[in-house]
Design a protein around this motif. Structure first.
Motif, PDB file in Angstrom:
ATOM      1  N   ASP A 210       0.871  -1.175   0.000  1.00 31.02           N
ATOM      2  CA  ASP A 210       0.000   0.000   0.000  1.00 31.02           C
ATOM      3  C   ASP A 210       0.908   1.225   0.000  1.00 31.02           C
ATOM      4  OD1 ASP A 210      -1.825   2.052   0.388  1.00 31.02           O
ATOM      5  OD2 ASP A 210      -3.000   0.939   1.874  1.00 31.02           O
ATOM      6  N   LEU A 211       1.012   1.874  -1.170  1.00 29.01           N
ATOM      7  CA  LEU A 211       1.875   3.039  -1.335  1.00 29.01           C
ATOM      8  C   LEU A 211       1.037   4.304  -1.344  1.00 29.01           C
ATOM      9  CD1 LEU A 211       4.636   4.399  -2.241  1.00 29.01           C
ATOM     10  CD2 LEU A 211       3.787   4.091  -4.577  1.00 29.01           C
ATOM     11  N   THR A 212       1.399   5.269  -0.510  1.00 28.81           N
ATOM     12  CA  THR A 212       0.726   6.573  -0.513  1.00 28.81           C
ATOM     13  C   THR A 212       1.769   7.671  -0.692  1.00 28.81           C
ATOM     14  OG1 THR A 212       0.808   6.743   1.915  1.00 28.81           O
ATOM     15  CG2 THR A 212      -1.184   5.800   0.924  1.00 28.81           C
ATOM     16  N   LEU A 213       1.402   8.666  -1.489  1.00 27.82           N
ATOM     17  CA  LEU A 213       2.254   9.815  -1.744  1.00 27.82           C
ATOM     18  C   LEU A 213       1.514  11.071  -1.298  1.00 27.82           C
ATOM     19  CD1 LEU A 213       3.435   8.927  -5.378  1.00 27.82           C
ATOM     20  CD2 LEU A 213       4.540   8.310  -3.211  1.00 27.82           C
ATOM     21  N   LYS A 214       2.201  11.927  -0.544  1.00 30.41           N
ATOM     22  CA  LYS A 214       1.586  13.155  -0.044  1.00 30.41           C
ATOM     23  C   LYS A 214       2.504  14.332  -0.341  1.00 30.41           C
ATOM     24  CE  LYS A 214      -0.053  15.392   4.195  1.00 30.41           C
ATOM     25  NZ  LYS A 214      -0.197  15.266   5.672  1.00 30.41           N
ATOM     26  N   ALA A 215       1.929  15.359  -0.994  1.00 29.35           N
ATOM     27  CA  ALA A 215       2.709  16.555  -1.307  1.00 29.35           C
ATOM     28  C   ALA A 215       2.977  17.350  -0.030  1.00 29.35           C
ATOM     29  CB  ALA A 215       1.968  17.419  -2.321  1.00 29.35           C
ATOM     30  N   VAL A 216       4.244  17.705   0.175  1.00 28.73           N
ATOM     31  CA  VAL A 216       4.645  18.544   1.304  1.00 28.73           C
ATOM     32  C   VAL A 216       5.556  19.637   0.776  1.00 28.73           C
ATOM     33  CG1 VAL A 216       4.413  16.694   3.034  1.00 28.73           C
ATOM     34  CG2 VAL A 216       6.589  17.003   1.821  1.00 28.73           C
ATOM     35  N   ALA A 217       5.909  20.579   1.650  1.00 29.84           N
ATOM     36  CA  ALA A 217       6.715  21.712   1.204  1.00 29.84           C
ATOM     37  C   ALA A 217       8.059  21.274   0.626  1.00 29.84           C
ATOM     38  CB  ALA A 217       6.939  22.677   2.374  1.00 29.84           C
ATOM     39  N   GLU A 218       8.651  20.206   1.206  1.00 30.15           N
ATOM     40  CA  GLU A 218       9.975  19.766   0.759  1.00 30.15           C
ATOM     41  C   GLU A 218       9.922  18.866  -0.463  1.00 30.15           C
ATOM     42  OE1 GLU A 218       8.666  19.337   3.680  1.00 30.15           O
ATOM     43  OE2 GLU A 218       9.904  20.263   5.241  1.00 30.15           O
ATOM     44  N   GLY A 219       8.724  18.444  -0.883  1.00 28.83           N
ATOM     45  CA  GLY A 219       8.602  17.542  -2.024  1.00 28.83           C
ATOM     46  C   GLY A 219       7.461  16.565  -1.842  1.00 28.83           C
ATOM     47  N   THR A 220       7.802  15.297  -1.624  1.00 29.37           N
ATOM     48  CA  THR A 220       6.787  14.251  -1.477  1.00 29.37           C
ATOM     49  C   THR A 220       7.116  13.369  -0.289  1.00 29.37           C
ATOM     50  OG1 THR A 220       6.311  14.181  -3.841  1.00 29.37           O
ATOM     51  CG2 THR A 220       5.730  12.232  -2.557  1.00 29.37           C
ATOM     52  N   GLN A 221       6.111  13.172   0.564  1.00 26.13           N
ATOM     53  CA  GLN A 221       6.254  12.233   1.664  1.00 26.13           C
ATOM     54  C   GLN A 221       5.736  10.873   1.195  1.00 26.13           C
ATOM     55  OE1 GLN A 221       7.544  13.045   4.875  1.00 26.13           O
ATOM     56  NE2 GLN A 221       7.640  10.802   5.031  1.00 26.13           N
ATOM     57  N   LEU A 222       6.629   9.890   1.164  1.00 30.77           N
ATOM     58  CA  LEU A 222       6.268   8.544   0.713  1.00 30.77           C
ATOM     59  C   LEU A 222       6.085   7.636   1.919  1.00 30.77           C
ATOM     60  CD1 LEU A 222       7.906   6.440  -2.090  1.00 30.77           C
ATOM     61  CD2 LEU A 222       7.776   5.513   0.224  1.00 30.77           C
ATOM     62  N   LEU A 223       4.990   6.887   1.914  1.00 30.57           N
ATOM     63  CA  LEU A 223       4.746   5.875   2.942  1.00 30.57           C
ATOM     64  C   LEU A 223       4.413   4.568   2.238  1.00 30.57           C
ATOM     65  CD1 LEU A 223       4.258   4.872   5.843  1.00 30.57           C
ATOM     66  CD2 LEU A 223       1.893   5.680   5.625  1.00 30.57           C
ATOM     67  N   LEU A 224       5.190   3.532   2.515  1.00 32.17           N
ATOM     68  CA  LEU A 224       4.943   2.218   1.941  1.00 32.17           C
ATOM     69  C   LEU A 224       4.677   1.232   3.072  1.00 32.17           C
ATOM     70  CD1 LEU A 224       4.922   0.320  -0.539  1.00 32.17           C
ATOM     71  CD2 LEU A 224       7.352  -0.106  -0.075  1.00 32.17           C
ATOM     72  N   GLN A 225       3.488   0.651   3.046  1.00 30.66           N
ATOM     73  CA  GLN A 225       3.132  -0.365   4.030  1.00 30.66           C
ATOM     74  C   GLN A 225       3.039  -1.716   3.335  1.00 30.66           C
ATOM     75  OE1 GLN A 225      -0.382   1.873   5.426  1.00 30.66           O
ATOM     76  NE2 GLN A 225       0.577   1.852   7.446  1.00 30.66           N
ATOM     77  N   LEU A 226       3.583  -2.724   3.971  1.00 31.76           N
ATOM     78  CA  LEU A 226       3.718  -4.034   3.356  1.00 31.76           C
ATOM     79  C   LEU A 226       3.237  -5.101   4.330  1.00 31.76           C
ATOM     80  CD1 LEU A 226       6.981  -5.182   1.543  1.00 31.76           C
ATOM     81  CD2 LEU A 226       5.766  -6.711   3.063  1.00 31.76           C
ATOM     82  N   ARG A 227       2.442  -6.043   3.819  1.00 29.32           N
ATOM     83  CA  ARG A 227       1.957  -7.148   4.631  1.00 29.32           C
ATOM     84  C   ARG A 227       2.261  -8.453   3.898  1.00 29.32           C
ATOM     85  NH1 ARG A 227      -2.823  -8.690   8.106  1.00 29.32           N
ATOM     86  NH2 ARG A 227      -3.323 -10.841   7.504  1.00 29.32           N
ATOM     87  N   ILE A 228       2.734  -9.476   4.641  1.00 31.96           N
ATOM     88  CA  ILE A 228       3.040 -10.755   4.016  1.00 31.96           C
ATOM     89  C   ILE A 228       2.053 -11.831   4.478  1.00 31.96           C
ATOM     90  CG2 ILE A 228       5.476 -10.265   3.641  1.00 31.96           C
ATOM     91  CD1 ILE A 228       6.146 -11.807   6.159  1.00 31.96           C
ATOM     92  N   ASP A 229       1.727 -12.731   3.546  1.00 36.06           N
ATOM     93  CA  ASP A 229       0.811 -13.839   3.814  1.00 36.06           C
ATOM     94  C   ASP A 229       1.243 -15.049   2.990  1.00 36.06           C
ATOM     95  OD1 ASP A 229      -1.439 -12.803   5.611  1.00 36.06           O
ATOM     96  OD2 ASP A 229      -1.398 -11.271   4.041  1.00 36.06           O
ATOM     97  N   ASP A 230       0.587 -16.171   3.244  1.00 35.38           N
ATOM     98  CA  ASP A 230       0.873 -17.419   2.527  1.00 35.38           C
ATOM     99  C   ASP A 230       2.348 -17.793   2.636  1.00 35.38           C
ATOM    100  OD1 ASP A 230      -1.784 -17.471   1.755  1.00 35.38           O
ATOM    101  OD2 ASP A 230      -1.387 -16.423  -0.124  1.00 35.38           O
TER     102      ASP A 230
END
Length: 263
Positions: A210-230
């Motif tokens: 689950d990748l989210t990108l958010k515009a901030v004054a310095e550029g882009t705040q990236l948040l990557l959340q990862l879940r493993i299964d199987d």
């Protein structure tokens, strides 16, 4: 340089070079100081002379040998270059050590299949570019392949189709083999969110991103959340490398964006 390294690799010749570094000496003196028979000392000196490390001075009935410093200086420079290169990349050795320790820890936990199902990871980066630029580095195959690759590997296919139901493919190649993951894009909101999954072919190991990108004054705040299964027992080494691997490739992404973005 290779010849000098081979010549100096012999203990007796190394001792002769040490003795000649102090002052020129005759064959007889070198034989006495090294404990060699004179024919043995002469043979070693001939080898050193062929490598350019010593020069012989015939003085009547005596033959005196002197050390040539030039080749040693050049050899020293090559060795210094190796040391400096190794020191500059010492962090990569540390990563391998941490990965080895992580594999040991995960393997000890992997007693049966599904042992790591539901485990989550989270990664953040502040990137010096707009959300549009960062988005392109995720959804344009050439840009994606430029950063999503571990060391010592090359990307043979990289694809995240930015639409619901789009294909997700990532394939690496190395001297040791081929590693392929396939999945599906679940959600794609341009410049804002990308949700997809990838399963490692042959390992029964699936990761949801689950990748989210958010515009901030310095550029882009990236948040990557990862879940493993199987997860399977055999997937322990891959799971052990998730945190280290993603930190490496997100560093790659930062460098790629910094290089491609105008100053």
């Amino acid at each position: 340089m290779e010849q000098i390294a081979a010549v100096l690799g012999d203990g007796a010749r190394w001792r002769i070079v040490e003795l000649l570094a102090a002052r020129p000496r005759s064959v007889g003196e070198l034989a006495e100081l090294t404990g060699l028979r004179q024919p043995q000392a002469s043979k070693h000196l001939q080898t050193l002379a062929k490598a350019g490390l010593v020069t012989v001075f015939p003085l009547g009935q005596r033959r005196v040998y002197a050390l040539e410093v030039g080749p040693l200086v050049a050899f020293e420079g090559r060795l210094r270059g190796l040391v400096e290169t190794a020191e500059a990349h010492a962090g990569e050795r540390d990563v391998l050590a941490r990965y080895r320790d992580a594999i040991s820890s995960e393997t000890a936990l992997a007693e049966s299949d599904h042992w790591a199902d539901g485990r989550t990871f989270s990664f953040e980066r502040l990137l010096p570019a707009t959300t549009e630029v960062v988005w392109r580095h995720w959804v344009e195959p050439a840009l994606l392949a430029s950063w999503w690759v571990p060391p010592s590997m090359s990307v043979s296919e990289a694809l995240l189709e930015p639409r619901s139901g789009g294909r997700a493919v990532l394939e690496y190649r190395s001297a040791d083999g081929r590693y392929r993951s396939e999945g599906t894009v679940r959600e794609a909101t341009p410049y804002g969110r990308l949700v997809f999954d990838l399963a490692v072919v042959g390992e029964s190991f699936r990761a949801s991103y689950d990748l989210t990108l958010k515009a901030v004054a310095e550029g882009t705040q990236l948040l990557l959340q990862l879940r493993i299964d199987d997860t399977t027992v055999a997937a322990a080494p891959s799971i052990a490398g998730i945190e280290l691997g993603w930190n490496q490739v997100l560093d790659n992404l930062t460098h790629a964006i910094d290089k491609d973005s105008p100053t």
